[in-house]
Design a protein around this motif. Structure first.
Motif, PDB file in Angstrom:
ATOM      1  N   PRO A  23       0.829  -1.211   0.000  1.00  0.00           N
ATOM      2  CA  PRO A  23       0.000   0.000   0.000  1.00  0.00           C
ATOM      3  C   PRO A  23       0.858   1.253   0.000  1.00  0.00           C
ATOM      4  O   PRO A  23       1.908   1.318   0.639  1.00  0.00           O
ATOM      5  CB  PRO A  23      -0.821  -0.127   1.295  1.00  0.00           C
ATOM      6  CG  PRO A  23      -0.067  -1.103   2.128  1.00  0.00           C
ATOM      7  CD  PRO A  23       0.609  -2.039   1.176  1.00  0.00           C
ATOM      8  N   SER A  24       0.371   2.253  -0.700  1.00  0.00           N
ATOM      9  CA  SER A  24       1.100   3.508  -0.794  1.00  0.00           C
ATOM     10  C   SER A  24       0.890   4.340   0.470  1.00  0.00           C
ATOM     11  O   SER A  24       0.066   4.026   1.324  1.00  0.00           O
ATOM     12  CB  SER A  24       0.642   4.292  -2.028  1.00  0.00           C
ATOM     13  OG  SER A  24      -0.739   4.605  -1.907  1.00  0.00           O
ATOM     14  N   ALA A  25       1.634   5.440   0.560  1.00  0.00           N
ATOM     15  CA  ALA A  25       1.512   6.312   1.727  1.00  0.00           C
ATOM     16  C   ALA A  25       0.131   6.945   1.806  1.00  0.00           C
ATOM     17  O   ALA A  25      -0.439   7.095   2.890  1.00  0.00           O
ATOM     18  CB  ALA A  25       2.598   7.393   1.671  1.00  0.00           C
ATOM     19  N   ALA A  26      -0.443   7.325   0.644  1.00  0.00           N
ATOM     20  CA  ALA A  26      -1.777   7.925   0.645  1.00  0.00           C
ATOM     21  C   ALA A  26      -2.828   6.932   1.148  1.00  0.00           C
ATOM     22  O   ALA A  26      -3.746   7.299   1.903  1.00  0.00           O
ATOM     23  CB  ALA A  26      -2.139   8.405  -0.755  1.00  0.00           C
ATOM     24  N   LEU A  56      -2.276   4.455   3.227  1.00  0.00           N
ATOM     25  CA  LEU A  56      -2.069   4.290   4.667  1.00  0.00           C
ATOM     26  C   LEU A  56      -2.672   5.450   5.448  1.00  0.00           C
ATOM     27  O   LEU A  56      -3.280   5.268   6.500  1.00  0.00           O
ATOM     28  CB  LEU A  56      -0.567   4.167   4.969  1.00  0.00           C
ATOM     29  CG  LEU A  56       0.126   2.899   4.441  1.00  0.00           C
ATOM     30  CD1 LEU A  56       1.603   2.959   4.759  1.00  0.00           C
ATOM     31  CD2 LEU A  56      -0.507   1.665   5.049  1.00  0.00           C
ATOM     32  N   VAL A  57      -2.517   6.665   4.943  1.00  0.00           N
ATOM     33  CA  VAL A  57      -3.090   7.834   5.619  1.00  0.00           C
ATOM     34  C   VAL A  57      -4.618   7.751   5.617  1.00  0.00           C
ATOM     35  O   VAL A  57      -5.285   8.025   6.626  1.00  0.00           O
ATOM     36  CB  VAL A  57      -2.605   9.130   4.946  1.00  0.00           C
ATOM     37  CG1 VAL A  57      -3.348  10.332   5.497  1.00  0.00           C
ATOM     38  CG2 VAL A  57      -1.107   9.304   5.158  1.00  0.00           C
ATOM     39  N   ALA A  58      -5.225   7.363   4.478  1.00  0.00           N
ATOM     40  CA  ALA A  58      -6.676   7.239   4.401  1.00  0.00           C
ATOM     41  C   ALA A  58      -7.190   6.164   5.356  1.00  0.00           C
ATOM     42  O   ALA A  58      -8.211   6.332   6.022  1.00  0.00           O
ATOM     43  CB  ALA A  58      -7.107   6.932   2.966  1.00  0.00           C
ATOM     44  N   SER A  59      -6.459   5.038   5.442  1.00  0.00           N
ATOM     45  CA  SER A  59      -6.860   3.973   6.357  1.00  0.00           C
ATOM     46  C   SER A  59      -6.776   4.440   7.801  1.00  0.00           C
ATOM     47  O   SER A  59      -7.656   4.142   8.622  1.00  0.00           O
ATOM     48  CB  SER A  59      -5.982   2.743   6.137  1.00  0.00           C
ATOM     49  OG  SER A  59      -6.310   1.727   7.055  1.00  0.00           O
ATOM     50  N   SER A  60      -5.736   5.191   8.145  1.00  0.00           N
ATOM     51  CA  SER A  60      -5.599   5.700   9.513  1.00  0.00           C
ATOM     52  C   SER A  60      -6.727   6.669   9.857  1.00  0.00           C
ATOM     53  O   SER A  60      -7.268   6.652  10.967  1.00  0.00           O
ATOM     54  CB  SER A  60      -4.243   6.390   9.671  1.00  0.00           C
ATOM     55  OG  SER A  60      -4.111   6.966  10.942  1.00  0.00           O
ATOM     56  N   MET A  61      -7.127   7.529   8.895  1.00  0.00           N
ATOM     57  CA  MET A  61      -8.220   8.469   9.146  1.00  0.00           C
ATOM     58  C   MET A  61      -9.539   7.727   9.349  1.00  0.00           C
ATOM     59  O   MET A  61     -10.359   8.118  10.188  1.00  0.00           O
ATOM     60  CB  MET A  61      -8.329   9.442   7.978  1.00  0.00           C
ATOM     61  CG  MET A  61      -7.132  10.383   7.841  1.00  0.00           C
ATOM     62  SD  MET A  61      -7.269  11.484   6.413  1.00  0.00           S
ATOM     63  CE  MET A  61      -8.746  12.397   6.859  1.00  0.00           C
ATOM     64  N   GLN A  62      -9.763   6.646   8.601  1.00  0.00           N
ATOM     65  CA  GLN A  62     -10.981   5.871   8.776  1.00  0.00           C
ATOM     66  C   GLN A  62     -11.016   5.210  10.143  1.00  0.00           C
ATOM     67  O   GLN A  62     -12.067   5.154  10.794  1.00  0.00           O
ATOM     68  CB  GLN A  62     -11.095   4.816   7.677  1.00  0.00           C
ATOM     69  CG  GLN A  62     -11.340   5.390   6.288  1.00  0.00           C
ATOM     70  CD  GLN A  62     -11.421   4.314   5.232  1.00  0.00           C
ATOM     71  OE1 GLN A  62     -11.349   3.125   5.540  1.00  0.00           O
ATOM     72  NE2 GLN A  62     -11.555   4.716   3.981  1.00  0.00           N
ATOM     73  N   ILE A  63      -9.874   4.715  10.625  1.00  0.00           N
ATOM     74  CA  ILE A  63      -9.818   4.098  11.946  1.00  0.00           C
ATOM     75  C   ILE A  63     -10.108   5.122  13.030  1.00  0.00           C
ATOM     76  O   ILE A  63     -10.845   4.857  13.983  1.00  0.00           O
ATOM     77  CB  ILE A  63      -8.445   3.438  12.153  1.00  0.00           C
ATOM     78  CG1 ILE A  63      -8.275   2.240  11.199  1.00  0.00           C
ATOM     79  CG2 ILE A  63      -8.270   2.983  13.600  1.00  0.00           C
ATOM     80  CD1 ILE A  63      -6.917   1.604  11.262  1.00  0.00           C
ATOM     81  N   ASP A  64      -9.539   6.337  12.901  1.00  0.00           N
ATOM     82  CA  ASP A  64      -9.799   7.387  13.890  1.00  0.00           C
ATOM     83  C   ASP A  64     -11.272   7.773  13.899  1.00  0.00           C
ATOM     84  O   ASP A  64     -11.875   7.985  14.965  1.00  0.00           O
ATOM     85  CB  ASP A  64      -8.934   8.616  13.582  1.00  0.00           C
ATOM     86  CG  ASP A  64      -7.457   8.335  13.773  1.00  0.00           C
ATOM     87  OD1 ASP A  64      -7.144   7.346  14.467  1.00  0.00           O
ATOM     88  OD2 ASP A  64      -6.628   9.076  13.236  1.00  0.00           O
TER      89      ASP A  64
END
Length: 290
Positions: A142-145, A147-155
């Motif tokens: 997975p790309s950095a973008a 990973l960032v989107a996945s982290s925002m969904q978890i938050d």
């Protein structure tokens, strides 16, 4: 006969060098190196987290979750309401981006020339064997973008869970009883409550109902707080006479406040709903029936 040509030392040396070169060529060209690829493990393992924002002074008797703090919920539902998360916005496919980026093609100034028809026999379909199938492409990292989107969904999901649990914990615990209730602690409290309302009703029988000699039955749902005060009164079924309906509600309010909840009821509920049938009988008498 001609004499044989003698073999000289130079001839033997040249022959030896020739065989040595051939032998080394076979050794060097015959060795082959193959790249061995090993499957990579997923570097991002999944993890489930349970978080709570509030803390209760009393620990629950039968906890449903494990968290960093004890929390005692409420409500009249046996199971907590699940939290749903809105699905992420669908991202357009790369092909759609490419088509949108392309400027519209100008219309041709000259009409297109007809294409000559060619008659050709369609090639027969070939069966694809497992050996001829293309090898599966390796999983992409997975790309950095992403990973960032996945982290925002978890938050966002964690915040929604915390909000839902906080709302669920603040809901008052409600219990509904009626004349069919047989549990002693609720049945005894309801009987004392019924006798008080019935006594106040007979002492304050509505004058208009007495003059018109009205009779009828109605169903009231009276919600009581733990201190015996009235939380709400709901008319579940009308008697058919507005005078009798209003008189029943007024009698219940006149009889308030009622006795406080005993400890065995207070530890289980915050709001107690008592549903009873009230009858205005001939002879100017009020009865708390079934």
């Amino acid at each position: 006969m001609p004499l044989p040509v003698p073999v000289t030392a130079n001839d033997r040396l040249g022959l030896t060098l020739f065989f040595a070169v051939v032998l080394h060529a076979l050794l060097i060209l015959g060795v082959r190196f193959d790249l061995i690829t090993l499957p990579l493990k997923n570097p991002f393992p999944a993890m489930e987290i349970t978080l709570v924002d509030s803390r209760s002074p009393e620990a629950p008797e039968q906890p449903d979750f494990l968290a960093q703090a004890q929390q005692r919920g409420g409500g009249n539902s046996d199971e907590p309401t699940p939290v749903t998360m809105p699905p992420p916005a669908a991202q357009p496919a790369p092909q759609e981006h490419q088509e949108a980026a392309q400027p519209p093609q100008p219309a041709p100034t000259h009409p297109p020339q007809p294409t000559p028809k060619l008659t050709a026999k369609a090639p027969s379909p070939r069966k694809t064997t497992p050996d001829a199938a293309a090898p599966a492409a390796p999983a992409e990292t997975p790309s950095a973008a992403e990973l960032v989107a996945s982290s925002m969904q978890i938050d966002s999901l964690s915040a929604a869970l915390n909000e839902s649990r906080a709302i669920y914990a603040k809901r008052p615990r409600q219990t509904f009883i009626s004349a069919a209730t047989r549990e002693y602690k609720y049945a005894s409290y309801m009987e004392a409550w019924r006798r008080k309302v019935e006594t106040i009703g007979n002492l304050n029988y509505p004058d208009e109902a007495r003059r018109r000699d009205l009779s009828g039955s109605l169903i009231l749902d009276v919600a009581l707080n733990a201190d015996g005060s009235i939380n709400n009164i709901t008319l579940r079924r009308s008697s058919g006479h507005r005078v009798l309906d209003d008189a029943a509600i007024a009698i219940v309010r006149l009889a308030a406040p009622f006795a406080e909840f005993p400890d065995n009821i207070r530890k289980e509920t915050d709001v107690l709903h008592i549903t009873r049938t009230w009858q205005f009988l001939r002879g100017n008498r009020l009865s708390g029936g079934d």
